[in-house]
Design a protein around this motif. Structure first.
Motif, mmCIF file in Angstrom:
data_model
loop_
_atom_site.group_PDB
_atom_site.id
_atom_site.type_symbol
_atom_site.label_atom_id
_atom_site.label_comp_id
_atom_site.label_asym_id
_atom_site.label_seq_id
_atom_site.Cartn_x
_atom_site.Cartn_y
_atom_site.Cartn_z
ATOM 1 N N ALA A 117 -15.332 -0.621 -2.092
ATOM 2 C CA ALA A 117 -13.527 -0.428 -2.348
ATOM 3 C C ALA A 117 -12.950 -0.762 -3.544
ATOM 4 O O ALA A 117 -12.714 0.241 -4.298
ATOM 5 C CB ALA A 117 -12.623 -1.007 -1.072
ATOM 6 N N ALA A 164 -1.675 0.021 4.615
ATOM 7 C CA ALA A 164 -2.893 1.010 4.828
ATOM 8 C C ALA A 164 -2.619 2.102 6.011
ATOM 9 O O ALA A 164 -2.798 1.941 7.113
ATOM 10 C CB ALA A 164 -3.802 -0.011 4.126
ATOM 11 N N ASP A 195 -3.306 8.863 1.666
ATOM 12 C CA ASP A 195 -4.547 9.152 2.907
ATOM 13 C C ASP A 195 -6.196 8.381 2.402
ATOM 14 O O ASP A 195 -6.442 8.763 1.111
ATOM 15 C CB ASP A 195 -4.829 10.395 3.828
ATOM 16 N N VAL A 196 -6.935 7.561 2.979
ATOM 17 C CA VAL A 196 -7.916 7.869 2.280
ATOM 18 C C VAL A 196 -8.698 8.752 2.216
ATOM 19 O O VAL A 196 -9.045 9.443 3.716
ATOM 20 C CB VAL A 196 -8.192 6.249 2.521
ATOM 21 N N GLU A 197 -9.899 9.244 1.839
ATOM 22 C CA GLU A 197 -10.647 9.884 1.467
ATOM 23 C C GLU A 197 -11.887 9.830 2.269
ATOM 24 O O GLU A 197 -12.493 8.423 2.336
ATOM 25 C CB GLU A 197 -11.139 11.139 -0.126
ATOM 26 N N LYS A 213 -14.883 8.344 0.346
ATOM 27 C CA LYS A 213 -14.833 6.793 0.037
ATOM 28 C C LYS A 213 -14.499 5.923 1.488
ATOM 29 O O LYS A 213 -15.380 5.272 1.083
ATOM 30 C CB LYS A 213 -13.396 7.061 -0.385
ATOM 31 N N LEU A 214 -14.403 6.084 2.251
ATOM 32 C CA LEU A 214 -13.736 5.559 3.243
ATOM 33 C C LEU A 214 -15.960 5.054 3.540
ATOM 34 O O LEU A 214 -15.900 3.759 4.076
ATOM 35 C CB LEU A 214 -13.556 5.718 4.807
ATOM 36 N N LEU A 259 -10.120 1.300 -4.044
ATOM 37 C CA LEU A 259 -9.185 1.130 -3.391
ATOM 38 C C LEU A 259 -9.028 -0.355 -2.814
ATOM 39 O O LEU A 259 -9.458 -0.994 -3.660
ATOM 40 C CB LEU A 259 -9.910 1.699 -1.691
ATOM 41 N N GLY A 313 -6.519 0.269 1.669
ATOM 42 C CA GLY A 313 -5.419 1.423 1.427
ATOM 43 C C GLY A 313 -5.757 1.896 -0.769
ATOM 44 O O GLY A 313 -6.500 1.057 -1.289
ATOM 45 N N TYR A 314 -4.271 2.648 -0.690
ATOM 46 C CA TYR A 314 -4.451 3.035 -2.450
ATOM 47 C C TYR A 314 -3.279 1.456 -2.560
ATOM 48 O O TYR A 314 -2.163 1.493 -1.877
ATOM 49 C CB TYR A 314 -3.671 4.535 -2.641
ATOM 50 N N TYR A 318 0.677 -1.357 0.373
ATOM 51 C CA TYR A 318 -0.345 0.179 0.456
ATOM 52 C C TYR A 318 1.189 1.538 -0.190
ATOM 53 O O TYR A 318 2.209 1.683 0.247
ATOM 54 C CB TYR A 318 -0.884 0.151 1.563
#
Length: 168
Positions: free
Chosen positions: A110, A71, A20-22, A25-26, A115, A147-148, A16
């Motif tokens: 995801a 992540a 950060d995950v926006e 999106k979470l 993600l 995560g990405y 990962y």
């Protein structure tokens, strides 16, 4: 993405980015959990959203792969065994099935928003219970980083339909 894209692009991400995950999106991913079908719609689950930076050491004790804590989040779906439907003919408590369906919704959602995730069932349940401070009636079922992705999919051959489909 359309559904075919989602199921064809999903893979077990084992690396990962430090990105950060926006929040939207979470929230999208967590909302997918609420849409998962459960026995008699009892919804006997919790989803723990674990900040990896704050909990890296404890998470590493639960599952030791280095990428598990790369992540920004690790999610855990916990079954509430005392609140789930029980099949009356054999007393099968389906809380683990419900939790697995919830995780599947999370993972597909995801993927839909770009993600990465990876189903983790090979974890130490006692360490998970300790971190999450679970009641006796709560069971950690599955974890996933969220995560990405920063890893390519591995070659994972799939069975042909005639190897698993049984027609009666």
């Amino acid at each position: 993405m359309d559904f075919d894209d989602v199921i064809n692009k999903r893979y077990s991400v084992r690396g990962y980015l430090d990105k950060d995950v926006e929040q939207e999106k979470l929230d999208y991913v967590l909302n997918a959990a609420t849409l998962a079908p459960t026995g008699v719609n009892y919804q006997p689950f919790k989803v723990y959203v674990i900040d990896t930076k704050k909990n890296k050491e404890a998470l590493s004790e639960i599952y030791s792969a280095k990428w598990f804590t790369q992540a920004p989040y690790v999610l855990c779906v916990v079954a509430q065994t005392d609140k789930s439907w029980v099949r009356k003919w054999d007393n099968k408590n389906i809380s683990d099935i419900d939790a697995t369906i919830v995780m599947d919704h999370i993972i597909l959602a995801a993927t839909n928003v770009g993600l990465g995730t990876c189903y983790i069932a090979a974890f130490k349940p006692d360490k998970a219970r300790e971190l999450l401070q679970l009641e006796d009636s709560e069971e950690p079922v599955l974890f996933t980083p969220l995560g990405y992705g920063d890893a390519e999919p591995r070659d994972t051959p799939r069975k042909e339909i005639d190897e698993f489909a049984v027609y009666l």
